[in-house]
Design a protein around this motif. Sequence first.
Motif, mmCIF file in Angstrom:
data_model
loop_
_atom_site.group_PDB
_atom_site.id
_atom_site.type_symbol
_atom_site.label_atom_id
_atom_site.label_comp_id
_atom_site.label_asym_id
_atom_site.label_seq_id
_atom_site.Cartn_x
_atom_site.Cartn_y
_atom_site.Cartn_z
ATOM 1 N N ARG A 28 -11.491 -0.119 -4.951
ATOM 2 C CA ARG A 28 -10.120 -0.290 -5.436
ATOM 3 C C ARG A 28 -10.638 -1.430 -6.603
ATOM 4 N NH1 ARG A 28 -8.800 -0.495 0.144
ATOM 5 N NH2 ARG A 28 -6.924 0.928 0.491
ATOM 6 N N GLN A 29 -11.641 -1.976 -6.448
ATOM 7 C CA GLN A 29 -12.178 -3.390 -7.104
ATOM 8 C C GLN A 29 -11.994 -2.924 -8.804
ATOM 9 O OE1 GLN A 29 -14.375 -5.602 -5.963
ATOM 10 N NE2 GLN A 29 -13.780 -6.485 -4.208
ATOM 11 N N PHE A 58 -6.013 7.964 -4.504
ATOM 12 C CA PHE A 58 -6.866 7.405 -3.641
ATOM 13 C C PHE A 58 -6.346 6.674 -2.740
ATOM 14 C CE2 PHE A 58 -9.126 3.650 -2.686
ATOM 15 C CZ PHE A 58 -10.323 4.055 -2.489
ATOM 16 N N GLU A 59 -5.126 5.833 -3.238
ATOM 17 C CA GLU A 59 -4.764 4.932 -2.202
ATOM 18 C C GLU A 59 -3.984 5.667 -1.476
ATOM 19 O OE1 GLU A 59 -4.711 2.721 -1.620
ATOM 20 O OE2 GLU A 59 -5.464 1.721 -3.897
ATOM 21 N N GLU A 60 -3.291 7.025 -1.256
ATOM 22 C CA GLU A 60 -2.401 8.134 -0.692
ATOM 23 C C GLU A 60 -2.886 8.637 0.561
ATOM 24 O OE1 GLU A 60 -0.252 11.290 -3.064
ATOM 25 O OE2 GLU A 60 1.453 10.019 -4.014
ATOM 26 N N GLU A 61 -4.632 8.775 0.439
ATOM 27 C CA GLU A 61 -5.137 9.222 1.391
ATOM 28 C C GLU A 61 -5.889 7.494 2.022
ATOM 29 O OE1 GLU A 61 -8.656 11.274 -0.068
ATOM 30 O OE2 GLU A 61 -7.018 12.704 -1.259
ATOM 31 N N ASN A 62 -6.094 6.939 1.703
ATOM 32 C CA ASN A 62 -6.735 5.560 2.380
ATOM 33 C C ASN A 62 -6.230 4.511 2.257
ATOM 34 O OD1 ASN A 62 -8.813 7.331 2.796
ATOM 35 N ND2 ASN A 62 -9.256 7.059 0.316
ATOM 36 N N GLY A 63 -5.078 4.245 1.731
ATOM 37 C CA GLY A 63 -3.997 3.241 1.642
ATOM 38 C C GLY A 63 -2.648 3.490 2.602
ATOM 39 N N THR A 64 -1.855 1.846 1.718
ATOM 40 C CA THR A 64 -1.018 1.797 2.679
ATOM 41 C C THR A 64 0.856 2.471 1.915
ATOM 42 O OG1 THR A 64 -0.534 -0.538 2.436
ATOM 43 C CG2 THR A 64 -1.377 -0.394 4.564
ATOM 44 N N PRO A 65 2.046 2.251 2.530
ATOM 45 C CA PRO A 65 2.607 2.672 1.345
ATOM 46 C C PRO A 65 3.323 1.531 0.845
ATOM 47 C CG PRO A 65 3.146 2.966 3.518
ATOM 48 C CD PRO A 65 1.830 2.120 3.936
ATOM 49 N N ASP A 118 0.984 -0.457 -0.519
ATOM 50 C CA ASP A 118 -0.183 0.044 -2.683
ATOM 51 C C ASP A 118 0.000 0.956 -2.945
ATOM 52 O OD1 ASP A 118 -1.862 -1.911 -1.333
ATOM 53 O OD2 ASP A 118 -2.533 -0.903 -0.177
ATOM 54 N N VAL A 119 0.775 2.469 -2.563
ATOM 55 C CA VAL A 119 0.983 3.619 -3.055
ATOM 56 C C VAL A 119 2.587 2.761 -3.808
ATOM 57 C CG1 VAL A 119 1.542 5.690 -2.683
ATOM 58 C CG2 VAL A 119 -0.603 5.036 -1.355
ATOM 59 N N ALA A 120 3.255 2.531 -3.429
ATOM 60 C CA ALA A 120 4.783 2.055 -4.369
ATOM 61 C C ALA A 120 4.298 1.275 -5.295
ATOM 62 C CB ALA A 120 5.400 1.299 -2.885
ATOM 63 N N SER A 143 -6.828 -6.323 -5.323
ATOM 64 C CA SER A 143 -5.934 -4.315 -6.002
ATOM 65 C C SER A 143 -5.275 -4.589 -7.124
ATOM 66 C CB SER A 143 -5.754 -4.076 -4.748
ATOM 67 O OG SER A 143 -4.121 -4.823 -4.588
ATOM 68 N N SER A 144 -4.305 -5.580 -7.865
ATOM 69 C CA SER A 144 -2.942 -4.571 -8.768
ATOM 70 C C SER A 144 -3.686 -6.430 -9.292
ATOM 71 C CB SER A 144 -2.197 -4.720 -8.299
ATOM 72 O OG SER A 144 -1.538 -3.815 -9.721
ATOM 73 N N ASP A 145 -2.920 -6.265 -10.449
ATOM 74 C CA ASP A 145 -2.538 -7.421 -10.948
ATOM 75 C C ASP A 145 -0.519 -7.676 -11.947
ATOM 76 O OD1 ASP A 145 -3.695 -6.707 -14.754
ATOM 77 O OD2 ASP A 145 -2.915 -5.662 -13.824
ATOM 78 N N VAL A 146 -0.376 -6.125 -11.381
ATOM 79 C CA VAL A 146 0.936 -6.179 -11.749
ATOM 80 C C VAL A 146 1.845 -6.710 -10.834
ATOM 81 C CG1 VAL A 146 0.259 -4.509 -13.647
ATOM 82 C CG2 VAL A 146 0.686 -3.283 -11.551
ATOM 83 N N ALA A 147 2.948 -6.740 -10.859
ATOM 84 C CA ALA A 147 3.994 -6.812 -10.138
ATOM 85 C C ALA A 147 4.740 -4.860 -9.857
ATOM 86 C CB ALA A 147 4.817 -7.732 -10.598
#
Length: 1113
Positions: free
Chosen positions: A977-978, A1006-1013, A1015-1017, A1103-1107
């Motif tokens: 993610r980094q 990648f987030e759909e396979e390994n992350g949470t909802p 993170d996908v949202a 993992s992100s710098d946006v809201a």
Amino acid sequence: MSVICQPTHDWFSDLLATGLIVGLFISYAPQHFRIINKGSSEGFSPWFLLLGSTSAASGMLNMIVMQWGVIRCCHVYTAGDCLETIAGVLQVISQWFLFTVIFALYMTYYPPSLKYATVAVDAHDSRPTQFLKTNIKTDEWRLSIILSWVTLIHIIFITFVTFFLLLTHPIDPSGEIRSRQLSIWATFLGVTSGILAAMQYAPQLAHTYRHKVVGALSIPMMLIQSPGGFIMVLSIALRPGTNWTSWIQFLVAAMMQAGLLVMCIFWKFRQQRLHIDDFGHPLPSADVPPSPNVVRGPEQDVPVQEAVEDAVEGSILETPVPEADERMPLLNKSTTEKRGWWSRPRDACQISTPAGFEEHDLESKSELAHTALTKQSSFSLRVLRASGRYSPTCRTILCDSSSIKNRAPAAVQITAEQLLREAQERQEAQFTAPKQRVEDFEELNEYRGRKRKEFEERIRRTRGSIKEWLQYANWEASQSEFARARSIFERALDVDPRSVQLWLSYTEMELKARNVQHARNLFDRAVTLLPRIDQLWYKYVYLEELLQNVAARARCSSAGWPGSPTTRHGRRISRWRPEPRVWVKWGKFEEERGKVDKAREVFQTALEFFGDEEEQVDKAQAVFSNFAKMETRLKEFERARVIYKFALSRLPRSKSANLYAAYTKFEKQHGTRTSLESTVLGKRRIQYEEELSHDGRNYDVWFDYARLEEGAYRQVKEEGATTEEEEQAIGRVREVYERAVSQVPPGGEKRHWRRYIFLWLDYALFEEIETKDYPRARQIYQTAIQLVPHKQFTFAKLWIMYARFEVRMLDLPAARKILGAAIGMCPKEALFKGYIQLEFDLREFDRVRTLYEKYLEFDPTNSTAWIKYAELETQLADYGRARGIFELGVAQSPLSMPELLWKAYIDFEVDEGEREKARALYERLVGISGHWKAWVAFALFEAQAMQLPRDEREEEEEEEDEEAEVKMVDGDLEIARQVFQRGYKDLKSKGLKNERVALLQVWKNFEEENGTPDDVAKLTFLACHADYDYIFADDEREANPTSFKFLQMAHAWKAKKAADPSAAPLSGFTAAKAAEVEQEQERDGAARSKRRDDAMEVDDDGSSDVASSHGGD
């Protein structure tokens, strides 16, 4: 397109283009007005109009093609910008339109008097010669019609081709032509326009110089256009997107138009001196009154005397006329004053008078003739020509056509009605011989005596005329006087014994009188005297056939030979006409009579007569063919086969196509499989020889020919043929290959040699595999290598196959020497690969390393060479050496396809289980390239599992069973993610929007396979796709914070309303209050989201710098 389609404003070019367009219309207006006002287009050359119209059309379409990208921008520009941009196109369109209008006016106002031919009709009395118009088009009018159609077809054709290419090969709005076909077509149009423009004024200059009058040409138009043409060249050259092909035709046309202007001005002054107008007609003056325009009608006579007297009144020069005597010629020679080519002709007409005239008549009439001859205008010449029959002493007036400048039709004309009426009146009754009725023998004898006397007189006068003899003899035969008729024929034969017509008429007379024996005797005499006349023989044979006299017919048709038991008739045709068709007819005749042995004897005699020479055998092909067909009809197939083979063995293949066709047909019907295949093989040889005779360098035919002969050789071997037959088959194959390789390609271009070199390779393989002649195969390879110009180009396949041949011959040093010489003489990639593969197959790894080093010295930018070298070291388990090779490879600059080398290097480290080293390579790669695919590969690498390092893996393999599963080291999703976050920031800093979208899509997957909802949202609403641009939520928030918050509130209200559809609508006050509360809540949520985003940006493992788009948690 809006970015590229930017209008340019140049006030000077715009003002110049506008002035030129207006000037074009102003300059062409005098010419159009002059043609319409004068009602005549005389003076124009149709070739000038054709060349001008086609040249202008080609130049117009050239300009349209060159500025098509600018024209396409008109739907983006305003009307004013569009007109300003395409002003150059409008110039050439105006030029073409205005010149084509001249062509149309030329056809419309073509003088009617010049459209149809006029014939002179002699009245055969004292009336003058009349001129009658016909329906036959004049040559110039017919030419004008044809050229107008050519012009129309030309503009339709080039317009269709131009717009077809423009619509199928579009041009960039920047004006760059990316289609090679369109570029060639534009250049063709420009060059064609220039060539036509260079030739445009040549026909008009010649036409104007030949007629020496201005005609319908407008001098004011040329005064305006001559300097305007040079200005137009300057204007077009300054337009964007044009080159020299767009303005060269206008420069040439302007120069030639200036020359035409000077000529027309000179002719204008000359016309004033000669007192004629622009069309060659005399100007009205005090001393030369106009001619009365009198046209003869159907019921009145032409007042020729009045016209002549009016025409010559006041113009008589007191010139003494010489008196006529016996030495005076009937046709006096014309005398012309030699004052220069600009002077007016004098005494251009000659007068001839009949013999026996009176002296006082000559003196009284010569004054009129002399007056007409001294007239100073072409009108006087026309009047004199019309009144040539008026004077009884001046019966013929001959004028020098080269001195007559005015060729307009005469003022006095004649109608077709009068011509037909006079022709009917003057028609004489046809003479018909009177009929004579014979009442008794006395009158009959008198009639016969009179006719015989007439015939004898005619024969005495024209003794050599066979026609007179035939008429005389046939008349006697019609009177049943056959004895007299035979006597006349015999007398005629004494005059001309070789007249075929005389013999045929003689025999025909005897046959009509049923004197058959007389006819036979005559035919016998005729063929004896004229043995080479076919017609006599045919008539003789036909007579015997009618009488069913077969024996006599055989004697006539036979071609007897010295030992033949036939009579003297049987030897005549063959002795005098030794042609194949005569022998064939004789043989068929004997076969029809059932005498087969006699027919064979005839054919054999014919073959002995023609002999064994190639030319004679070629001439006797019909004899061979018919002889074999006769044997086939008699079921003698072997005899027929021998005849065919005998003829084919003595004829070259190029001359025996028809005989081979007959032989093939025979074998298909009566031959065996082997014989049929042999026949088909021979026929195909003839076909290949025929094709090669037209083009000896058609290598495809040589390949087919060689394969045909090789197949024939293999078939001979399979059938167990003798050694001699095998040698013959091998010789035919070698002959084909030797002839093929002798056709060396012309020039020094490699593309001509690509097919040719395979002939040598196939030749060498045939000698090596089929004949086992290894020294000959080696010699073929050496000859081929010496033939190829290696300093210009080489063929690696030739060197490699030669080297492998030496390896098969167990001569490894020779093979290495061959490849070493090839690399030293003409190094190329295929040679290195072939040499390396050879040494690798021999397991000479030290030599392989040396070759790779030489290979990389030759081409250090070749990524594939570095990869293969490293793979070799990996296979040899020298991993440190492989890693060093990779390091040297990635350090090269420049490098072809470096991504392949980097990928191979990283895959090598991954296979080794060295994650840290692979990570370091990725860091170096993203630092060098920064491509989004490199960031994606880096992130996915961090997330995937890897094997243990090789040292640990080997230790565990020694301790555990071979069937145990390979241990893997899991990847780190947070580090992945980094990497995604770093890549996103890097692309964002570079302003690469499309690349950011692609990265986000992979990150989302990648987030759909390994992350949470959650993170996908977060990633779902980062980017919004527009038609051609992408809008990101964080960019929108930073640029327009107020509108961004308002959109967030609108989305929240819509979602709340959708969740509770049964809620009653609020009043205005309540709704406003609720909106304020919701806005306050949203503001608090936005503040919390902002603090969390700031923390994510500062934190390294964020993992992100946006809201998110809805502003909540």
